[in-house]
Design a protein around this motif. Sequence first.
Motif, PDB file in Angstrom:
ATOM      1  N   PRO A  47      36.322  47.137  42.542  1.00 46.35           N
ATOM      2  CA  PRO A  47      36.236  45.896  43.535  1.00 46.35           C
ATOM      3  C   PRO A  47      35.530  44.702  43.090  1.00 46.35           C
ATOM      4  CG  PRO A  47      35.163  48.047  44.106  1.00 46.35           C
ATOM      5  CD  PRO A  47      35.395  48.278  42.764  1.00 46.35           C
TER       6      PRO A  47
ATOM      7  N   ASP B 163      38.318  43.167  41.260  1.00 47.01           N
ATOM      8  CA  ASP B 163      39.467  42.453  42.157  1.00 47.01           C
ATOM      9  C   ASP B 163      38.903  41.266  42.704  1.00 47.01           C
ATOM     10  OD1 ASP B 163      41.435  44.207  41.856  1.00 47.01           O
ATOM     11  OD2 ASP B 163      40.920  45.652  43.449  1.00 47.01           O
ATOM     12  N   SER B 164      37.582  40.915  43.009  1.00 50.11           N
ATOM     13  CA  SER B 164      37.029  40.039  43.779  1.00 50.11           C
ATOM     14  C   SER B 164      37.256  38.690  42.883  1.00 50.11           C
ATOM     15  CB  SER B 164      35.610  40.042  44.076  1.00 50.11           C
ATOM     16  OG  SER B 164      35.424  41.158  44.616  1.00 50.11           O
TER      17      SER B 164
ATOM     18  N   ALA C   8      40.821  37.949  43.084  1.00 44.31           N
ATOM     19  CA  ALA C   8      41.128  37.176  44.314  1.00 44.31           C
ATOM     20  C   ALA C   8      40.767  35.726  44.288  1.00 44.31           C
ATOM     21  CB  ALA C   8      40.452  37.940  45.444  1.00 44.31           C
ATOM     22  N   LEU C   9      39.714  35.471  43.643  1.00 41.17           N
ATOM     23  CA  LEU C   9      39.519  34.002  43.525  1.00 41.17           C
ATOM     24  C   LEU C   9      40.439  33.111  42.795  1.00 41.17           C
ATOM     25  CD1 LEU C   9      36.832  32.085  43.686  1.00 41.17           C
ATOM     26  CD2 LEU C   9      36.047  32.868  41.446  1.00 41.17           C
TER      27      LEU C   9
ATOM     28  N   ALA D  50      43.193  32.832  45.243  1.00 38.97           N
ATOM     29  CA  ALA D  50      42.937  31.651  46.082  1.00 38.97           C
ATOM     30  C   ALA D  50      43.131  30.375  45.495  1.00 38.97           C
ATOM     31  CB  ALA D  50      41.586  31.904  46.697  1.00 38.97           C
TER      32      ALA D  50
ATOM     33  N   ILE E  68      42.045  34.358  51.902  1.00 37.38           N
ATOM     34  CA  ILE E  68      42.107  35.416  50.751  1.00 37.38           C
ATOM     35  C   ILE E  68      40.916  35.782  50.229  1.00 37.38           C
ATOM     36  CG2 ILE E  68      43.442  35.726  48.531  1.00 37.38           C
ATOM     37  CD1 ILE E  68      45.750  33.688  49.683  1.00 37.38           C
ATOM     38  N   LEU E  69      40.189  34.727  49.383  1.00 34.50           N
ATOM     39  CA  LEU E  69      39.127  35.276  48.900  1.00 34.50           C
ATOM     40  C   LEU E  69      38.271  36.324  49.552  1.00 34.50           C
ATOM     41  CD1 LEU E  69      37.584  34.834  46.316  1.00 34.50           C
ATOM     42  CD2 LEU E  69      36.463  33.192  47.136  1.00 34.50           C
TER      43      LEU E  69
ATOM     44  N   THR F  71      39.595  39.621  50.295  1.00 40.07           N
ATOM     45  CA  THR F  71      39.294  40.664  49.115  1.00 40.07           C
ATOM     46  C   THR F  71      38.140  40.946  48.665  1.00 40.07           C
ATOM     47  OG1 THR F  71      41.129  39.242  48.083  1.00 40.07           O
ATOM     48  CG2 THR F  71      40.049  40.566  46.566  1.00 40.07           C
ATOM     49  N   VAL F  72      37.213  40.212  48.946  1.00 42.80           N
ATOM     50  CA  VAL F  72      35.526  40.604  48.613  1.00 42.80           C
ATOM     51  C   VAL F  72      35.611  41.828  49.813  1.00 42.80           C
ATOM     52  CG1 VAL F  72      33.347  40.322  48.663  1.00 42.80           C
ATOM     53  CG2 VAL F  72      34.861  38.792  47.656  1.00 42.80           C
TER      54      VAL F  72
ATOM     55  N   HIS G  64      37.620  43.799  51.054  1.00 38.82           N
ATOM     56  CA  HIS G  64      38.367  44.877  50.631  1.00 38.82           C
ATOM     57  C   HIS G  64      37.791  45.508  49.610  1.00 38.82           C
ATOM     58  CE1 HIS G  64      41.613  46.406  48.238  1.00 38.82           C
ATOM     59  NE2 HIS G  64      41.980  47.101  49.343  1.00 38.82           N
ATOM     60  N   GLY G  65      37.251  44.661  48.585  1.00 38.32           N
ATOM     61  CA  GLY G  65      36.314  45.274  47.418  1.00 38.32           C
ATOM     62  C   GLY G  65      35.479  46.365  48.021  1.00 38.32           C
TER      63      GLY G  65
END
Lengths: 604, 585
Positions: free
Chosen positions: A267, A270-271, A274-275, A278, B69-70, B73-74, B76-77
Motif C-alpha cells: 500500500p 502504491d500510494s 498514485a502520486l 496524479a 486519484i491520489l 489510492t491512499v 485503497h492502500g
Amino acid sequence: MGWHIMHRVERATDEKPVEVPTSTLLKWFLKILAPMKFTILAIILIAMVSIGLNMVTPYLSKLIIDNGIMAMDANALAFYVILTILAIAASALLTALRRYLTAYVNQRLLFDLRRKTFQHLMETDVHYVTQRPSGRMISLVTNDIAAIGEIVTMGAIEFLVGASSIVGAIYMMLNMHLTLTLAVISTIPMMFLLTRFLAKKAREVFRETRVKVSQLTSSVEQSVSGARVAQAFTERRNIDVQSFERISRETMSTRVKAILVSSLIRPSLDSVRALSFAILIGYGGLLVASREFTIGGLLAFYGYTESFFRPIIMITMFYTTLQSALAAAERVYVFLNTEPAVKDTPYAKDLEINDGEIVVENVSFSYDSNMVFENISFKVKAGEILAIVGPTGAGKTTLANLMLRLYDPQKGRIMIDGHDLREFTLSSLHRATALVPQEPILFNDTVFENIRAGFPEASREQVENIVKSLGLEKLIESLPQGYDTIVAPGGENLSVGQRQLISFARAMLKNPRILILDEATSSLDSRTEYMLQEAMVKLLKGRTCIIIAHRLATVKLANRIIVLDNGRIVEEGSHEQLLRRGGLYAKLYETQFGVSIQPSVAVS
Amino acid sequence: MVYASKPTRRVLPRLFKYLIAHKLLFTISTVLVVAGTIIDLLLPWISRDVINNVFIGSASNIWIYAIAILGLTVLHGTLFFLRDYLSGLMSQKISHNMRLQLYKHLQDLSYSFFDRVDVGQIINRLTSDIDTIGNFVSSSITQLLSSTLMILLVSVIIISINASMALIAISITVPFIAIISMIFAKLVRPIFERRWIEQSRLNTTVAESVSGFRIIRALGIENWAFTKFNLVNKQVYDLSMRSEKLGAQTWPFLNLVIGVSSAIVYWYGGLRFFNNEITIGDLIAFSMYLGYLVWPIMSFGFLFADYQRANVSAGRVFEALDAEPEVREKPNAIELPNIKGHVVFENVVFGYDPDKPVLKGVNLEVKPGEKVALVGTTGSGKSTLIKLLPRFYDPQKGRILMDGYDIRDVKLSSLRKQIGIVHQDIFLFPMSIRENIAYGKPDATYEEIEKVSKIARIHDFIMSLPGKYDTVIGERGVTLSGGQRQRLAIARALILNPRILILDDSTSSVDSETEKEICEALKELIKDKTVFIVTQRLSTLKLADRIVVLDDGRVVEDGSHDELIAKNGLYAKIYKSQILGSGGV
C-alpha cells in the motif's frame, strides 16, 4: 509429549538470532551461484529482450491511438494491432522460457544447498550435533534452505531486469516529453527512502521468525521422539499441551508482526505510484488540453509509468522476501562455516592399520568443564582383547569416543600402530575400526540394508555369511519378512536385544582391524549372549578388541582387564589376577554372581 | 515408511469450518476487499472523464481529478493494508488452533500410530502443512472473492461502455483461461502429492542421521548416509522441477490471451470510433479495464495451484486428525479405583502384525505384591507382554484383568497413573535433571525428587554436576552414560509411587555394584507393590520371588529359582550359560 522446556533449552544452547553482514551473504550467494552462471546469463539476456519488447508495447499503443484511431487510418490501425499482438506473443514465449530457467536455477540451488548442508553435517563434531535438538538440524535443511530459494526466483535476476526496465522506460519518456517525465519521476527518491525503511524493519522481524520456526520444529520433533514415554505419564498431558501452546503462540505472534511489516509495503508503494499517476493526469491532461501533447502519448506515458513502478514495487517486495531469505541464509551460512574441531589434520594420511596396537598416552579429557580423565595411559597389544570395566560414569564410553577420534583429547595422545590418531585421515581410521554402541541405532530401512550400512559395498552373500558366522540366522528367520523386514522408525518393531544383534552384525561386516564393543550385548539374554560369544572367539582372531561391559560374563573373552574408576585406572590384570587381588573388580564380580544365587549349585 | 492410506478427498467443507470460526475477521476482510475493489475500479473512470475533457480541449477541474486519484489510492492502500494484516492474523490464528488440535490428537493416538508414521511426516504435518492451510484459508479465499468480484464488476462496466466490444473481449479471454487453468490443476496435483511424500522422507532422513550421528561417524559410513539423503534430495528436486515446468508452460500464456484480446479491442474499437459510435475516453478506459482483468485472472491460476497444495496438505492433516487411536477409552469407561495390584493375563494373543503373533496365548496370574521376573531368550515376547499392561497396545485375543477389572473398561489415565514403567531404551527430555525426574509429577517437591534419586543411586552423581539438579541434559542424554540414564529413568518412574512397577531390563547398563545397591534400596520401596522385572541378569532376579519363563510367545516355566533349576528346563539352561559365561566360578 514433553518439550515444554524446549525454548529454555534453545536459549541454553546457541539458538539466538545470528548476524552476518549482508555483503558477506551476497558474496556467498555469488559463489554458490557461480556454477550456474551460463544459465543465469541466458536468463538475463532473455529478460533484456523481453524488456525491449515491453518498452515497445506502450509505444505501439500510442501509435494505435495517435496514428490509427485519431488519424482515422484503418490500415495503420490494423498494422499496429498486428504488431502489438506479435510483440505480446514473443514476450509470452520469452517469459515462459525465463520462468523455466529461473525455476531451474532456483531448484538446483536448493538441491545443492541441501546437499552441502547435509554433507557438512556429516563432518560436524559429534559433540556439536548431539548437544543440539535434532529439530534444529531438520529445520535448517528444510525450512531455512527453502526460504533461501526465493532469493533466486524473484531475486537477483528480477533486480537486474527491473533496473533496466526503469532505465528503458525513463529513456522512452524523455524522448516524448522532458518536463512531464521529470514531473512523473520526481517521486522516485521518496520511493527509495520508503523501501529502505521497510526493508530494515522486515529484516528484524524475519530474523525472529526463523528462530521461532526452528524452535517449533524442534519441539515437534522432540514430542514425536518422546511420544512413547509421554504416553505412560498421563498426568503430564496438560503441561505438555500448555507448553506446546506457548511455543505455537509465540510463533504466531512473531509471524503476525512480520505480516504487519510486509502488508505495509504494497500500500505505501502504491500510494507513491498514485502520486505519480496524479501528476501525470493533472499535468499531462493540461498539456493535452493545450495541444502540447497527444492523447496517445498520455496513454504511452501511463504504460511507461506502470512499467517502471511495477519493477520498483517488485524489487521492494523482493527486498522484503530477501530479508526473510537473508535471515534464513544467515543460519545456513553460520552452520556451513562452523569448523569442526575434529577433522583431518593437514598432515593426515590414508594409513593402513596392520597390527592394531593401541597406545593411550597421558590423555586428559573433559566435556566442557566436566573432567572425565586426567592423565590416563595404557596400551592394547595387537590382537589383544582388552576389557574395560568400572562403575557407570567412570568414563568408559568416553574412552571409546576418544579411540575412534569422535572427540580429541585436550592433552596427551592416542596412537595406533605407532601413529598418532591425528595422522590418520578420519576415513582411513574409521575404515579399519568398528564400534558397536550401547544404544543400537537402526535406520528406517530393511534389516538387510541396516546390516549392510557398515559396509555399503557388501553383497547379499557377504551379509548372509556374516549373519551365519555370528549364528544369527534364527533371528533373521524369526522376523516377519526376514532380511526384507522394514525396521520401524526408532526400531520400535524389534526388541533392543534384536537391535543389538543387528548392530553387531553391521560392525562385523566391516571386517574391522580394531573392534570396540561398548556394552554391545547388554540387552541380550545370557543364552543368546553365550552363543554369540562362542562365535566371537573365532571372529575376533587377529583383531584388536576392546570390550566395555558391566556384565562381567561378557568380559570372559578378554585377555586382560582394566578397571576404571572416576577417570583413573585403578586395577589391571587377568580375571584371575584381579579376583585374587580382592579389589574393586572382585567386589563387582561378587555382587553380580555371589550373593543370593549360589553359582556352585548351577555348575555342579 | 509412508503412512499409506488415501488422503481425505473432500477437504473444502472442513476447511470452511475453520474460516467460520473466525467469521468476524473474515467478514471485515471481505468488506475491505469489496470496498478496495470498488475504489480500484473508479480510477479508470476518472481517467476516462479526464481524457474526454482534454480531447475537447477543456482542462477545467483537472487537478481535482488528480487529487481524487491520489486520495482514492491512499484510501485503497489503507484498506488493503488492513485486509492483508487481518487475513494474515486470521491465517496465523487458524494455524495455531489447528496445530494445537492436531497436537492434542497425537497425544491420544496409540503406540501403533508412531510405529507406522515416521517423524518427518508428523513434523511436516504440524509445521509446513498447517501453515499452507492457514495461508490458503485466510488469504486465498479473500483473494478468490476479490478476484471474482473484480472480474464481475469489470465485465459489467465494459458491457456498459460498449456491449459488442465487451462480448469480443470476454469471448476471447474466458474460455482460454478456463481451459488452461483446468489442465494445469489436473496435472499438478499428483506432482504435489508425490512431492509431499518425498519432502517428508527428506525430513525423516535428516532426523535419522542426527539421532544416529555417532554411529554413522564411528563406522565411517557418512557416504552411505549421504547417498541415501541425496537420493531423496534428488527426488524432491525432480518433482519440484516438474511442477515448475508446468507453471512455466501455463502462466505466461494467460498474459498472452489478455494482451491479444486488448489489441483486438483497439482494432475493433478504433473502427467504432471512426463511426463516432464510441468516444476516445471510453476506448482508453475500456482497455484500462481490460488490463484490470490480468491480475484477477492470473490469480485464479495461482489460487488453483494454492488450492492443490492446500488440498494435499489438508488431506494429510485431516488424515492424522481422523486417525482413530487403536487403543481407545470406552465411552462408558469407569475410573479404576486404587488397585491392590492383582494382574491376570487371560489367553493373551498379540502381534504388531496381527498375522505374526509375538504372544501366542499367555496365561498368567500375578497376586498383589508379588514380584515376577520375566525371563526368556531375545525376541521371546517379554517386553511386548508388559507393554500391554498400560495398554500401549491392546491384545488381539484374550484379556487382561487388573483387580478384576478388564483394563479395556477403565479410563486410560486412571490405569496408567497406577503403573510405573522403566523402558528398555531410555528417552530423556532435553531439560533439567529435576524436570526429567519430575516428568510425570510436575509438582513434586525437592524432597521427593531427592528421595527417588537416592533410591535410584543417582543422587551423588547429580550433586557432582556443576548445575546439580538444574543441569540440562543433552538431547539424547548423550553426555550421560547408559547406566546414568537408566537410573534417572528409574527415579522418574518411582516418583509416581505406582501400584505396579515395571522394570524392563532397566539396569542392563548399570554396573553390578550400583545395581546391587539399587536393588537393596528398591526392596523396601516395593514391598507392597506388584512388580514385573524383565531382566537378562541373574543378579537382578533376586528381587523377584517368582520366575516366569517365556519362550516363543508362551509361558513355558513358572516357579521359584530353585524349583526351576530342579526342573532342568530352559531356565536352567539360561542360568547355566550365564554362569559359564562368567568364567565358570
